[in-house]
Design a protein around this motif. Structure first.
Motif, PDB file in Angstrom:
ATOM      1  N   ALA A 222       0.820  -1.221   0.000  1.00 30.78           N
ATOM      2  CA  ALA A 222       0.000   0.000   0.000  1.00 30.78           C
ATOM      3  C   ALA A 222       0.854   1.271   0.000  1.00 30.78           C
ATOM      4  N   ASN A 223       2.113   1.170   0.435  1.00 33.98           N
ATOM      5  CA  ASN A 223       2.898   2.402   0.554  1.00 33.98           C
ATOM      6  C   ASN A 223       4.347   2.269   0.080  1.00 33.98           C
ATOM      7  N   ALA A 224       4.649   1.212  -0.692  1.00 38.70           N
ATOM      8  CA  ALA A 224       6.049   0.925  -1.052  1.00 38.70           C
ATOM      9  C   ALA A 224       6.745   2.107  -1.745  1.00 38.70           C
ATOM     10  N   VAL A 225       6.079   2.732  -2.715  1.00 42.13           N
ATOM     11  CA  VAL A 225       6.721   3.825  -3.457  1.00 42.13           C
ATOM     12  C   VAL A 225       6.938   5.016  -2.509  1.00 42.13           C
ATOM     13  N   LYS A 226       5.916   5.310  -1.715  1.00 44.30           N
ATOM     14  CA  LYS A 226       5.995   6.439  -0.780  1.00 44.30           C
ATOM     15  C   LYS A 226       7.148   6.236   0.224  1.00 44.30           C
ATOM     16  N   VAL A 227       7.280   5.012   0.722  1.00 45.51           N
ATOM     17  CA  VAL A 227       8.352   4.717   1.692  1.00 45.51           C
ATOM     18  C   VAL A 227       9.716   4.889   1.033  1.00 45.51           C
ATOM     19  N   VAL A 228       9.884   4.329  -0.161  1.00 46.07           N
ATOM     20  CA  VAL A 228      11.182   4.424  -0.859  1.00 46.07           C
ATOM     21  C   VAL A 228      11.537   5.897  -1.075  1.00 46.07           C
ATOM     22  N   GLU A 229      10.557   6.694  -1.510  1.00 46.96           N
ATOM     23  CA  GLU A 229      10.851   8.101  -1.815  1.00 46.96           C
ATOM     24  C   GLU A 229      11.036   8.932  -0.551  1.00 46.96           C
ATOM     25  N   SER A 230      10.511   8.449   0.567  1.00 46.63           N
ATOM     26  CA  SER A 230      10.646   9.210   1.820  1.00 46.63           C
ATOM     27  C   SER A 230      12.100   9.280   2.279  1.00 46.63           C
ATOM     28  N   LEU A 231      12.935   8.380   1.779  1.00 54.25           N
ATOM     29  CA  LEU A 231      14.310   8.306   2.284  1.00 54.25           C
ATOM     30  C   LEU A 231      15.210   9.395   1.687  1.00 54.25           C
ATOM     31  N   GLY A 232      14.809   9.990   0.591  1.00 49.55           N
ATOM     32  CA  GLY A 232      15.593  11.068  -0.016  1.00 49.55           C
ATOM     33  C   GLY A 232      16.963  10.616  -0.506  1.00 49.55           C
ATOM     34  N   VAL A 233      17.068   9.372  -0.957  1.00 49.88           N
ATOM     35  CA  VAL A 233      18.340   8.842  -1.479  1.00 49.88           C
ATOM     36  C   VAL A 233      18.143   8.437  -2.937  1.00 49.88           C
ATOM     37  N   ASN A 234      19.260   8.139  -3.633  1.00 50.08           N
ATOM     38  CA  ASN A 234      19.068   7.754  -5.038  1.00 50.08           C
ATOM     39  C   ASN A 234      19.148   6.251  -5.277  1.00 50.08           C
TER      40      ASN A 234
ATOM     41  N   ILE B 149       4.714   6.889   8.242  1.00 49.62           N
ATOM     42  CA  ILE B 149       4.536   7.411   6.870  1.00 49.62           C
ATOM     43  C   ILE B 149       3.109   7.180   6.381  1.00 49.62           C
ATOM     44  N   GLY B 150       2.519   6.081   6.767  1.00 38.12           N
ATOM     45  CA  GLY B 150       1.113   5.817   6.415  1.00 38.12           C
ATOM     46  C   GLY B 150       0.943   5.367   4.982  1.00 38.12           C
ATOM     47  N   ARG B 151      -0.262   5.564   4.484  1.00 45.28           N
ATOM     48  CA  ARG B 151      -0.647   5.022   3.183  1.00 45.28           C
ATOM     49  C   ARG B 151      -0.282   5.935   2.029  1.00 45.28           C
TER      50      ARG B 151
END
Ligand code: 13P
Ligand code: SF4
Length: 327
Positions: free
Chosen positions: A156-168, A325-327
């Motif tokens: 439900a939140n995989a893309v959001k979690v990955v992008e939350s890290l601010g890394v490349n 981070i949530g959904r």
């Protein structure tokens, strides 16, 4: 009191009679009644995954949800006992989120092909190979793997979690297909592992295309654990609860949920005007949970989830970062 219980049982059966034959209901009804009474007596709550069978999902569950919502609900409950009707990693996650509660699982051997595809040792090896690259683990992992993880995610939140890290670049494990799905939706470079779900990997793009040819007006929703050609052949992809919500909100005439097929029965009950096409792939682990096992484990308070203190302390952080981070 007795007639009130009978009424409730009648109401439950009225709801699920389209997916459970009367002869089966005769076996389920007394167990449903006993479990619901025991739940009250023991101040217990039953959290069930969306793949649980209709008699569990509609008969005894207090909350039915996807893995993200189950983790959140486990952290909020004031019950003394949580019975997690789902697979082992879900019960472990519930225990991590609410360590003071007694968390029970009706069958300890309800595993998951993704969770068993990787160990803590494997993650340490990956971290050595890619120093400084953060580890994002699907919640479908053991507590030992979560303890080696920077942050968990669900479908439900995989893309959001990955992008939350601010890394490349991130290490994303263990589901190769979910990693693939995330990669298609982000610029962050994904380093994946070779785990797969034995249920979703069986679907093929061809199968989905054929169903669309035979049903031109159908809406097709795939779980992101499916292979990429299945997702491309679908209208969109989302977690199990996203699928449930789509059907509820859009009331398509015909729908195919490309996922474990028990869920279609559960959603059908709540959406009688929607026609479900069901190619039946069952999860053998989810299907280990039965009413009898729920009753036994709650009555005897058996099959309690225990996680060693050190592992739990580290694993909890990665799950809490995800729920923040949530959904
Ligand atoms: P959801 O998080 O979408 O409920 O998926 C869990 C799972 O195990 C799917 O196979
Ligand atoms: Fe694991 Fe697949 Fe079963 Fe979900 S459906 S619990 S990912 S084996």
């Amino acid at each position: 009191m007795e007639s009130l219980q009978k009424n409730t049982l009648n109401e439950i059966y009225k709801k699920i009679s389209s997916v459970i034959p009367e002869i089966e209901w005769k076996v389920h009804a007394p167990l449903i009644e006993k479990i619901n009474k025991l739940k009250k007596d023991k101040n217990a709550v039953i959290l069930a995954h969306n793949y649980q069978t209709p008699e569990i999902y509609h008969g005894v569950a207090d909350i039915s949800a996807d893995s993200l919502a189950l983790a959140v609900e486990a952290s909020k409950t004031s019950a003394d006992i949580i019975v997690l009707c789902g697979v082992h990693f879900m019960a472990e996650t519930a225990k991590l989120m609410n360590p003071k509660k007694k968390v029970l699982i009706p069958d300890m051997s309800a595993g998951c092909s993704l969770a068993s595809s990787i160990t803590g040792e494997d993650v340490r090896m990956l971290k050595e190979k890619y120093p400084g690259v953060p580890v994002v683990s699907y919640v479908n992992t053991s507590a030992e793997v979560k303890a080696e993880t920077d942050i968990c995610c669900t479908s439900a939140n995989a893309v959001k979690v990955v992008e939350s890290l601010g890394v490349n670049k991130v290490i994303f494990l263990p589901d190769h297909y979910l990693a693939n799905y995330v990669q298609k939706n982000t610029k962050v470079k994904i380093i994946s592992w070779q785990g797969t779900c034995i249920v979703h990997e069986k679907f093929t793009g061809k199968e989905v295309e054929n169903i669309r040819k035979e049903n031109p007006d159908i809406k097709i929703i795939a779980h992101p654990e499916c292979p990429p050609d299945v997702i491309s052949a679908s209208d969109f992809a989302g977690s199990t609860s996203t699928m449930v919500k789509y059907v509820k909100d859009n009331q398509p005439k015909k729908v195919l949920l490309v996922t474990e097929c028990t869920m279609s029965d559960n959603v059908q009950v709540e959406n009688p005007n929607v026609q479900f096409i069901k190619p039946c792939n069952l999860c053998p682990y989810m299907n280990k949970i039965t009413l009898q096992k729920i009753y036994d484990c709650l009555k005897n308070e058996s099959n309690e989830i225990k996680i060693s203190h050190n592992i739990a302390a580290m694993a909890r952080k990665s799950v809490q970062r995800m729920t923040a981070i949530g959904r």
